[in-house]
Every structure is written in C-alpha cells, then in structure tokens.
Scaffold this active site. Structure first.
Site, PDB file in Angstrom:
ATOM      1  N   ASP A 107     -14.624  -9.510   7.684  1.00 50.35           N
ATOM      2  CA  ASP A 107     -14.728  -8.171   8.237  1.00 50.35           C
ATOM      3  C   ASP A 107     -16.123  -7.628   7.991  1.00 50.35           C
ATOM      4  OD1 ASP A 107     -12.028  -8.764   7.968  1.00 50.35           O
ATOM      5  OD2 ASP A 107     -11.460  -6.737   7.398  1.00 50.35           O
ATOM      6  N   ARG A 167       0.810  -1.215   0.000  1.00 50.25           N
ATOM      7  CA  ARG A 167       0.000   0.000   0.000  1.00 50.25           C
ATOM      8  C   ARG A 167       0.843   1.265   0.000  1.00 50.25           C
ATOM      9  NH1 ARG A 167      -3.139   0.102   5.822  1.00 50.25           N
ATOM     10  NH2 ARG A 167      -4.564   1.420   4.642  1.00 50.25           N
ATOM     11  N   ASP A 184     -14.492  -2.095  14.224  1.00 46.65           N
ATOM     12  CA  ASP A 184     -15.292  -1.332  13.268  1.00 46.65           C
ATOM     13  C   ASP A 184     -16.774  -1.588  13.494  1.00 46.65           C
ATOM     14  OD1 ASP A 184     -12.880  -0.456  12.130  1.00 46.65           O
ATOM     15  OD2 ASP A 184     -12.806  -2.172  10.779  1.00 46.65           O
TER      16      ASP A 184
END
Lengths: 322, 322, 322, 322, 322, 322
Positions: free
Chosen positions: F297, F108, F261
């Site tokens: 996720d 990344r 999250d």
C-alpha cells in the site's frame, strides 16, 4: 458404526515443497505438506458435505503421524489406519522449474504403505459404504498392495458397494505392460471409471473419447466411463447415451496439481446426490476449475457453498472484499 | 596425476535440517545441507592444508548433484565419483527435541551409494595416496559396499598405503553381530584405529582404554589404537607405549555433531606432518573442541591457522571484533 | 597440466537478492547468491561438457571464499585464483520493483578484483587453452584490471589462442567515452565479438546489425561478429557471409538476467564443436531461451542433454512428470 | 526552533544480520537492521524522554533512506540530515560463530558519511542544545569528518554547550597512532569523557580507573571522566571526588552489543536530570544491564518506566504475564 | 455413542508466535499455532491413550476452522463444536523479550467462544463421560460462558460425572474480586481441584499447601486438592491423608508454557487408571517435566511410552541416536 | 508551529500479511505491515513533497507503537497522536487466494482508534492547514469517531480550511443505511469529493459519472466532484465544467490495493500546486498507475521525480539497469 458415503485407501506421502522456483539442487528450504490422490478425493468429498473413510498403512514415525493428523483434522474417518515400523513413511519432493514445468522425485520404494495386505481390510467397514473409491496408484506400490486392491473389490462386489476407479497412471512406479494389464483388470470390475483422455488412450489404444469409453465398456455395458478433458470439460458414456459437458471459463491457472482429484470428488458428490450425468460432470468440472485457480492439492478444495456459487455462475475472482 | 595425501570414500547424504526445535511431525520447514562422516574428514583435512580425494556412487538426481557440488566446492578431489540412476540419493532428517536430545531418520536403504562395487575402485588412485581412510559405515550399506571396502584394503596393502579406520558404529544399519564381525575384520587390517571409547568397548568387551587398545592390537602389535574420550581428550597405544592426552577446556557446546570426524581429521593431519602421538592427539583434540563450539558438521571445521591458535592457547571466544 | 577448452577471468560478486518484490528500503530479508558474467559463461560451458578455467582476485574474507566454493563446486578450474586482504570482496544488491523492473546497487568500487594486475596472469595457463574469453566489465574495474586484460590478450595472441569478446557495457562503472575507447581497442584484438545490438550500436554508431558488424570488422575482416537480438534470435557476419538465426519460440519469461551469458556459452560451445555459424548461433539461442525461462543467473544454465532436446524441438514446458 | 536536549552526529550503517549462527560464507539469509553508536545513544535518550537531534550525510539510495526512516521513526529529530549521490550508504555484516564469538565486516570505506564536512554543521542547531554528544568513530571515517568533529566542538564551546565524548575505539578504521592522537585531542575538549576501561588504558597507558581518569583530567581538572567497567559497574572522577558504582546483578546475557551506548544514554539522562554522579552512573548501569538482557542494539533500549523499575529493584525477569 | 473418558470445553485461540526474540513492535514475522488450556489437557490425555471430547464455539472464519482442524487432527472428539459468524475467533500474540521474560497480548474480548451458552451443552454427551474437566478461564470470558460452566456442573452432578477443576487464574480477563468469587463457587462443586500454589493462596488467603488444601476442602472433605509446586513437584490432600510428591530432576528448561496443563493431563490419566495419589501425582510431575524440556504447548506433550520411560527413570536427554 | 499543507486523521491498523497464497487457515507465516487509507494518503503526499499531519488514537501496546514509528519514519507529522490503554490496537489480516482474489479479516471492533473523541482535536492544528482530508471510514468506527469527524469539519469551516472527502465505503463496518446517511452528510460539507464510481452510484443512485457528480453537487454547486474510474482514468465536474481524463496505459498489475489512496494523494498534490483539474487528475491517474504496478500500500507510493517521469511519458518498466 456410522455408515459412510465413501471409503477409499492408498498412499499419502509427505510432500516436501521447495520455497524457491529453482532446480532442486539449488533450493535451500522446503515446506512440509502432504500429497496423495485418494486422500485428496476423501478431503474433497468431506468439504462437499459427505462422510468419508480413508485408510492406509502409515510409517510409525513423525511423517506417518503427520499424515494421519492432517487427514483426520480435515474430518475424514481414519479409524482403520495402522502403523508399521518395518518401513519409513514415503516422501515426495516437488521441483518447480517454472510455473508450469514441474517434476517430482519419490522416496516411496518399499515405503510403509507398500506393506498393506488384504488383512488390513475391514470387510464390515467397506460393506457399510455406498461407494468404494480406488486408484491405479495403489496396485503399483507392491504385490501385496495389488492383492489388497482386488480383495477390496471382491468385498465391495459381495456387499453391493459400487466401485469408482480413477486409473491415475504413474509410469515412475511400474512398467507400461504391468500398468496396462492391472489397470484394465480393475477397470473391468469398476462401476464408474474416470480416466483422463491420455490414460484412456493408453488403456484402450483408441483416440476419441467415444471410442475410448466404448472400449472400456465393451465387456460390461452397464458401467459408466467418464473422461476428463482438462479445461475443455469432460465426457461420459453409459448405457443410456453419452455427452460432452463443457468446462468453466478458466480463471488464471495458479496450480494445476490436484485438479483431477477435485474433478473426481465433484463427480462422486454428484453420484451421491443422485444427479444426472450432465449435472454430476458439471459439478466435477466446477471443482476442478476452482482447484486449478488456487494453490495446494488439498488447500484449494472448495466447500459446497463455493461450488454452488460456481454452478450458478457467481464465482467471480473478485477484487478485495472489505 | 597429482599424488594425494589421503583418499577416502563412503556415503554422503542430503541432510534435511528442521528450522524449529520441535518433534519432526510439527516442523514446517527444513533446510538442505549434507551429512557424511568420510566427507567431513575429507573437508576437515582440506581445510588443514592437505590434498584429499573422496569418491562415492551418487544418485543421478538433484540431490546427488548437490552433494558433489558441495564437496567439490570445498576443494576435495571428486574426480572418481560416479552417478547412478538405479537408486535415489540417500536422505537424512535431523530431529531436535532439545539442544541435546537429537534423533535422525534415514532414507538410505538401497540408496545410490549402496550400489558401490569393487569395480568403482581406481587402483592407481588409491596407490597414489599416503593414507586410505575408511569408516565402519560403508560396509553396513550393502554386501557390495562391504566387498568394496575389503577390495580397497587389499589395494592399499598391495601398494604400501597405510590404512586409518574409524569404526563409526551405526546400529540403525545392521545387527550388532554383523557389525562386530565386520568391524573387527577391518580393524585387523588397519594401521591406525580411531574408535570412541564406547565403540572400543563394543568391539572388544573390555572397559578401560588400555585394555580396549591392547585387545585391538593383540594380533598385530605394530598398529596404533587411538581412543576418543569426548571432552576428556584421547588416548593412544602403540608398540612404543601409550598415553592420555587431555582435551581443551570446553567452550560452550553449540553443536556436538561432527566432533569425532573433526578429531579424526586433526589426528590424520598430525600423522601426515610426522608429529609424535602426543602432538597428533592434541591436534585432534583441538579440532574436536573447535567443532563442538560451532554449528554445522562441516561449517565449523577450522583452518590450520585457527588450530594453531588453539594449540598455542590463544583461541579465546572473544567479544565482538570491530 | 590438463589443457582447458576455455580460460576466462573477471569479477564475481556476492549477490544479495531481496526476498520481497519491494523497493529495497522496505525489504527485510536477503538471500546470498553470486553474480558475475565471466563465471556465468564458465559454468555454462562446464555444464555443456567443456573444461573451463576461471580466475580472479578474491577478497580474503567469507564472501571471497563463498564465491570460490560456489564456482569450484560447479566443476570450473579455479586453481589460478588468489586472495587479497587489501580490499573487501565486492557486493551486488538486486532490487525488484516488478517482475521486469529491476535495479542493481553495487558495492564494488575498489573491491578485491580491482586489484588484479598483469602479474596475476599465468602465461602457460592461458597458452594451454583453446579460447580466451573476455568481457568489457573487467577493464572498467581499475587501471590495473585494464592492463591485465591487454596483457592477457597479448599472451593469447602470442600462443595462437583465439579470443572471444563480449562487450557487456556497464555505464555505472565508467564514462561513455572511456568505455567506447577501451571496448573498441579490445574488439580490435578479438577473433569473435558478441555484442548485444544496443552495445554494437553504441560502439559503432550504426543501427542495423549488418552495418554494426561491418564496422567492427572493418580493420580486420577475418574476425566474426555475432550480434544478440533478444527473443528474435541472433545474427553473424564473417568473411564468408552473414545470416540471421531466429530464436526459439519464447517460453514464459521467468528471469531475464543471464540470458546473454547463456547465449555466449552456447555459441562458444558451438565453436569448440566446430559447428557452422548457423548451428552455433542456434545453440546459443537455445541456451539463452532456456535461461530466460528459469530463475537464477547460474541455476538455470542447462546441461547438454537439455540443450539437445531444445535443438530437436522437444523441449516443451510440460506439466507434472510423475 | 525547539531547543533540543542533546545533539549528536555520525555514521549509522545498514546492518545485515545473518539468520544462522554459522561462518558467514555458509549463511544463506540476512536481515536488514541498522547499526550506529551515535544513533543508539540518540534513540536511547528519546526513549528516556529527552529531545534529541541526530544528523548525518546519508547515501541517496534505498539504504540511506532506510536509515533515515528508522531513526526518524523513533522520534529523533533528523531535520539536519542530508543526502549524497557521491557514495553509497555504508554496510555492516555481523558474523555470529557462537553466542559470544562475533565478528563484523564493514563496507564503509568512502561511504556516504565520510563525505561530511564542516559545512554540514548548523551552528544555530548545535547552539540550541544542552549537550553535544561525540564519539571517536566519526573522526576515523575521513579527514573531512575529523574536521567536522573539531568544528562542532568549536561551535559548542563558543555557545557554552557541554560536550560528552565516548571514545569508541575502532581499530579497523585507523592506526593506533592516529586513533590515540585524535581521540586525546577530542578528550581534551570534552566536559564528560566516557571510555571503557580498555579504551582508557589505551589512551593513557595507565591501568587503574583512578589513574586513567586522573591522566585524562590532567590538563583540565574541571572535566569528569566516567569509566565503564562492564558487568562490574562504572567509576567516575571529577574535581569533587571519585567513586565506584556497582552494576546490577546480571540477567542472562542475550546480546552484549549496544550495552556501552545504553550506558551512555543512561548517564547523559542523569546529567540532564541534574542527578548526582552516583545516581547518573547507577542509571547508566541500569540501562546497560537491560540492553544486555535483550536482543538488538536499538530494540532493547528501555523506556523510562522500565529503567525506574530497575532502579527500584523491581525489574525481575518474570515468567509469562497473562 | 462411544463413552468418553473425559469431556472438557473452553476457548482455544489462534496463537501468533514471533519468529524473533524482540519487543513485539520490532518483530517482522509471526507463526500461527494454537493456544488453549482445555485443549492442551484434551490433547495430552489423547496422547496418553484416553478418549477425550473437547468442544467450543468457534469463529466461522479461517482461524476458527484452523483450531478445529488442529484439535481434531490430534484425535480429540470435536463433534460437539459449533461455529458462529457473530464474532471473530480470538487471537493471542506472544512476546519473548528473553528466554524467560514472556508477555501475551489478547484479541479475545467478545470473541467467538464468549458466545457459548448453556444451550451449547449436550447433556447426554457430558453424562457419558467419566470426568468433566473445567478451567477458571471459561467463566471469565462472558456472563453466558459463566452460566454455561455452572450448567455443565449441574449436568455432571446429575449424572454422577466427577469434576476436575483447574483454576487457571487470568487477571487480564476479570477483576480479582470477580475471579475469586466465581472460582471459589466452582471449586466448591469440584471433586478434584488442581491449583498452582499461588492460585491456591489467592483463593484461600493461606500460605502453606496444607492450609490451602484444607481451606478448599473445608465445606466438602470428600474432595481432593492437588497443588502444583513447580519444579519441586506437587502435593495432595484428601480425606485419607496428604503428601508431597517430589518432581523429576529438571532437564534444561526449553519452554515453561504448558507445564501446568501437562501436569493436569498426567494426574487425570492417573485417576482414570485408578492409581494411588502418589502414583498419579508422580505421573503428573513426569508429564510436566517433559513438557518443560520441549518447545510448544501441545507439541511437547508426551505419549504414554515416553512417560513410562520417565517414570522408570530412563528418560535421559541423550545424544544423537543414529 | 509550522503550517502544514494537509491534516488528516483516522485508523491505521497493523496488517498481518500471509507469506503464502493459500486460504488463511493453511497459512503458517505472517508479516507485519501497516494498513490505513488516511496514512496512505499522508505518506503519499509527503513523498510528493508536501507537509502533512496525521493523527489518531493508538493502542498503548507494541502494535500502536509500531504504527506510530512507521508513519513518523515516513516524515509525516504525528505530534497530535495519543495513546490509550483502554483498547488494543486494531489488526487486519489479508487473505490472498489468487493474485486477484483477496479477502480481509478485521480485529478492529472497539479498537483503540474507535475511542477518538472531539476532545482529541487540536483546533489550532487544523486551522493551520490548507486542506483537511477525511475518509468515510472514520465515522464508521464508533459514535464518538463520527462526532469527531463532524467536529473537525466545523473547525475547518470556521477557519476556511478546505475539505477533501474520500467516501471509502466499508460495508463490513456498518449498515448500508447508516453508511449512506453519514457519508452524504459529510459529502455535503466537503469542497472536494473523491468517490470511486461504485461509491458514487451507491450514494446517489445514479449510474453515469456526470449524473453522480451532479447529484453530489446539487445542494452546493461550488464543490468539485472527482470520480475514480479505475484503469480508465477519472472524471471531474465543478461549476466551470467537467471532463474525462484518461488513465495511463496499464503496466502489469502487481498489487491493486492502495491505488485509490495514491490517486487521492496525486489529486490533492495537484490542488496544492494550483493545477487545472485536467492536470491534477492526470497527476492522480499517474500515482494510481504507479501504485498498481508495485507491491505494498505504502511502499509503492512514488516520489515526485518518478511521477514527473510518468507525466512526461518516460516511466517505462525497463529491464535491468546496471
């Protein structure tokens, strides 16, 4: 020629691993890996920073070539391997019925490695090693394999190379009587014997580790017997004394196979480092515990830095690192 | 006991099929299927509406059980199969280097089926059949298998059961000399012989179909010889005459394996229906062509209605039907 | 015709099993298996050495043919099955959200088996069996299925064939009211009733096994009620008395599905062997425990020798056998 | 509310695609995708830069949610979709026997979309579009679906929205007679009709494209008929004239499914751009040719820049770009 | 130290190969392999019986370790490889849109190998080789890589090691101007230059092989230029003359990637054997043709015996061998 | 424009998930998914019934397009996303050594999202939201990303949009010093701060939740600090007081990733509903517990009805529902 730390030899099969935890007859897909006690130890020692040679007679077919590529890729010296077109390379199927209920099915009768003979031994190669590692599987493969094991022992003795012997009892390959006679004959020649407790009991008829070790050392008190006690740790006995060395707090068991070979690699690494038996067995316990907490016979073998972490008590199963 | 149309026996291996078109040493995954000429014919005949018995000595292990389940599932009578724990069930690995460049690797030496003996034969079972189907693979497996084949021939002769023989030359299993002697001895006893042209040439030393057939019929002009000519079709010769029967316009070749067994199933079906040789060979050609245009030895074997469509010229490879 | 030990019938669906433990909408791949309570019992009984017939109306499509091949391959007599092109073969999708949080989605409304009618019954076939096995699923499929169940009961009664009934309550298929009325009507006719405790509570309104059993036996004290109590074991009550039979120490639960069918197969096997209720329930508990410790509804069903090991207390989940 | 270029509606099934080219009964694994003519066109138009709305009645289950996620992910407006728990979402199995011999099996009888009614129509939503796209599949799903199609037509007519109609004959869903009557009734109302030649022949009884088009335009010469001619290209006829527009030189056919929907998307895109019929059909031919040369109904639909390349003759199947 | 026949160095990436022939955004699964021109040549030469060293700077991460294991497993000397934790190991994704329409996506900017510097060169290692093999990819990776290439050239020149240069133009990595300048500067130093025709045209501006070769040899007529002409074969020009050597009749193209590297391995093998240019190019053509007819960059590289068969015209794509 | 409940932005990578629990270098197959904290929260909020916008700079490549399709498919507004061909879309590899020992490897650095600049912000879009959600990952990606975060904060402040900040410390992306300075600067501007306890300790140097919260609220007592305490629950402190809200009894942990999250989505949903802090944290705890008990996720994020069940204490991990 570079001197090697350890030389070993034996049969490494192509392992066909089911993708599904079902009776084998219902499994649709298999993955190709390798399986072999001596190459497990060889790769384990490589990963711990030692130089190791492994050799075998391999099938001159895709499976023999695969085994060579895999082991050579790991950094093991395979220069003494030879190929034969007289027999196919041996196979091993695993069957997982539940996470802990595992069977194996062999296609290894009269496989390529059973054709090993004393002529396959390179005396100079063995003479150049610090240690010769032997298992009790090789003599079970064929009469010529048995002769090869004893010829190698003679070479090692002749050149002052110490012998490490792991009985690795395989009752699918020979009778109890044959196994007992031959394994005891090898043990008699070995400097270091590494049985599991059940194997020691089988060989000596004794129950307690102390008695098992004493029996194995009876004719030659100079040798060391190191007994694997599973998750409890291990035990040694030599002329200077004996001790229990406790295992590492067990992480979740992911795959029990290969733990004994990992233990052997750890102990041999300790011997090569000149460690005390307490240190060497603790190193063996550490490698065994790490192998048990990871998948694969070979894939889970740790590098030296991972073992050092474990020995320092820092090897935690952590959460995500990111 | 129900009377069966056809009885056959032989070895059906577990086939491990690579998932990738690569040299076998680079293949990671294999799928489990089955492979065996006699069971291909048995299943092919079942699908064409006939009653068929197939038997074998199977490994008393997951692979032997899988073979039994598969063949029984197809509707073949497997009541005469037996299991042995004296040998593992045989294996076969395919290697696909390109769509047409295919190798096989056997693990079938001293496999379970090689332990078949004449004692495994149920005379009443054979006597009750209209036809006994034999291949030249079975006698190549072991001496006792060879004896079993000849014992079965004797039983069939004794009870007036006609014998169909497909040579199925396998030079990985025996020498040319052994193969030739034994296959000719079986051919001598057979009522219907179904060689491929190359097999016929090997057995007789002749080149042309007419000469090959004449040579095979020399000692016994009452027998019929049917020669497979691949995509060109087939040829027969019996006491009444001889003829070429042309093949069906080839669809795209998807998988060439199993076409000969499909042809045999088609011809035997024709015999059972009392068809003329022209009709029976055309039926065999049709089944062979359909098998070539589909994947799998067994999976592509057509049902009777599909064959009838083909025979009527209506079997088109169509677009999507929806 | 050979006499069969047990005859059963019902719907066996094609099961599409997700390869990933995710909500179904995120699953990419599915594997094809089969799912059906009656065929589970039939296969379980075959594996325990009994002769069993199972029949159904199957879709005349690849899925119907697959179901037939699978069950026939297991050795179950499928000679009374028929095909229909009036409806597709039913499907079942499993959704695994976690190891114990599982959903099912049916495509079975107006499937092929719902077209079963009393005309599909072969009276001679049923008459020749020792036991007729019925579940409460079949009458929930359609009105004609319900009629077929009662017609089969009548035939069994007429020929002195004993009836085993497993309620198998499926509230996705019918209303509580319909279910209760019909299941009680069948239970009234059955010789042996095998509810789970929750099913027994639903049918009788009672809570305790003793009361549930008594309620089900009220009109006909000659019948036996056997209640499944999960890992705790099971309970029976007949005219001679009642007892709790404790379950086997639970191995790791690998797959809970199919345990009830395994229990039923074990108990029925005990009945066929003429065992006492204590023995038969212990056999049922053993089969259930083994099924729970292995994957697959059908794949984990044990052979007789495995059950005997368990009954002798020798069935340990061992380490690798090699 | 944003005005949309095109609104369409219909059934999009979950497609279960076999991983192996075998008869479906021998396939072990399936992959989940989607399949639906109207959503193919909607996604194709999105990829060509247009704004499109697609709606449907979806199963309130994982498969309905998957379809919504997939189509919404492609950028289609799905705001008018609704869910129902009264019926499961429909399924479609593909069977690939050879690269060109493909079957489909539906689980769509009384599926969620068949519950669409005129009440599901949002008149303002349709009124705001430039074009309404309809297929002949939707009216085949149920009586209420048929009513919904005609209600939508009325709304479009009322608001001056032009109607594009693709007959998409599906004889697995209704009889020839029902199909013909209904499709002709819709065609009568459509401004643009896009049949394949075989569909046009079925509807009109004529053979030649000119005659087929003339017959469809008989009652209303203001409409345009565009006929798909496969790899040969396409043909149009309207009040100003008619013409053949030849197809693009065929690349290797990778997957023939979805070509017609791609063609429709290309032509509609041409209409929205105000192109001449020659231009629009050439655009349709280009999209169809690209779809045929790639896998997947939806996955192979090209972006505008790829189509422009093709139209400029620059779309070559190149070697590796690196 | 053993003298090596050839030393080469460069970047070998982890290749993530899609399992489905779809646009990459629709692909669910990828398989891990390796991709690198220099290691392809090194492995190809090993398989032809030569001793080869390959080195690189590898990521000190699982992907760098995988690349090392793979190449070492093939028998290439990797003793001069080093690891860095300053950058991740580079990746390469393939995208297959159709059998011949393939894209690649790189994650190689500032990857581990781009950190190679002249300090990574072991002069004695290079000096001990007969040939140094270089590609035009390495200088495109970074400024320090470029310097490393020129430093290696200097070392080779200094010790009389001949240089083989394959331009391998990669316009995704640098501009045309940079590429041209640098590649010409390397070519100037090389003894053997092996461009594809398009690469030769790019470097010289000439069109015909004769003119391209002449331009590349202009400053130093002692060098040999060998131009790859795809399926047509190849061309060479040196001070003694020039010739076209025709390619082998093309088998079915299975995978075009890696053919150029196979050709280079074949030609270099010919040089090492002291063959004439006609012989060496014919050998190169043979290896290239074999690689094209098999899957995988590396997996399809032939052993010497397979190449000899091809050279003798015996390499037929046969049917099943059994 | 519709007003959105929440706007967020950041990097969502393509996640390559190994199919085998092995060291990454031994893994053969990877599955493509997505991974990104902000999009997890956005999707979680959508599923709980809120309207959410997420934007990013995406790679103009198959991976960028995949990320957009996935998130848009979930119902998140992605209308403000843009593409760049200046950098590839970022990747993330997971490595699972055991169920709880997980590593990640990033590709990344200088990925597409690192090119985000304040110019990518649509002030009107942010102004129209009720809440702006920010994480501490985005400012770690690049200097321009950091500027973008602060520019967004300024816009939110200017229009009275409340700011929710989740520190999400990622020490693989920047130094401790940089991280601390920047995260504190953002925290200073935020209305709601949601650190994990370890993150709060890192930022403030305090140990106890009370002290951590107080330190973060020191300069601006009007803000609320909510601290995640894993399976123990959570803690809040604002000007009115503080409290511990205990977690839900832990189901079996299936996949720990994404729990934070999920918690954030739950708390934000509570804020949007105007719940008390006790209620909002309980909602957050519920979502977190559900996510931990499911794979993926994003895939495990619950709908509102599932959360409500959990809050009512009815969310049991049940057996099969059928």
């Amino acid at each position: 020629m570079n001197q090697l730390d350890v030389v070993t030899f034996g049969e490494t099969m192509v392992l066909l691993n089911p993708e599904e935890m079902l009776p084998l007859e219902y499994v649709h897909r298999f993955q190709k890996q390798i399986g072999g006690a001596e190459s497990n130890v060889a790769i384990g020692l490589c990963r711990l920073g030692h130089s190791v040679g492994w050799f075998s007679r391999l099938g001159d077919d895709p499976f023999g070539r695969f085994v060579l590529r895999f082991i050579r890729g790991e950094g093991v010296d395979t220069s003494r391997c030879s190929f034969t077109d007289q027999a196919p390379h041996s196979l091993l199927f695993k069957e997982k019925l539940s996470p802990t209920n595992i069977n194996v099915y062999y296609y290894r009768k009269q496989g390529a490695t059973s054709l090993l003979t004393p002529d396959d031994l390179d005396e100079e190669y063995i003479a150049g090693a610090k240690l010769l590692h032997l298992t009790g599987i090789t003599p079970a493969l064929s009469a010529s394999c048995r002769e090869t094991v004893f010829a190698a022992i003679e070479m090692a003795k002749c050149h002052g190379v110490k012998i490490v012997f792991d009985p690795n009892l395989r009752l699918k390959l020979w009778s109890e009587q044959e196994a007992k006679t031959t394994l005891l004959a090898i043990a008699e020649q070995a400097d270091y014997i590494l049985p599991g407790l059940d194997e020691g009991q089988f060989l000596t008829g004794e129950q307690m580790p102390e008695k098992v070790a004493a029996a194995l050392r009876q004719k030659d008190p100079m040798k060391t017997v190191i007994i694997k006690l599973g998750s409890k740790g291990s035990f040694y006995q030599d002329q200077t004394g004996s001790n229990y060395v406790s295992g590492f707090p067990a992480p979740q068991v992911v795959d029990p196979i290969g733990a004994g070979d990992g233990f052997a690699a750890g102990v041999i690494s300790g011997i090569l480092r000149g460690e005390s038996w307490e240190q060497a067995l603790r190193r063996g316990n550490a490698v065994g515990a790490i192998v048990v907490g990871a998948n694969g016979d070979v894939e889970g073998l740790p590098t030296e830095s991972v073992v050092e972490q474990m020995l320092r008590g820092e090897h935690a199963t952590q959460d995500v690192k990111r």
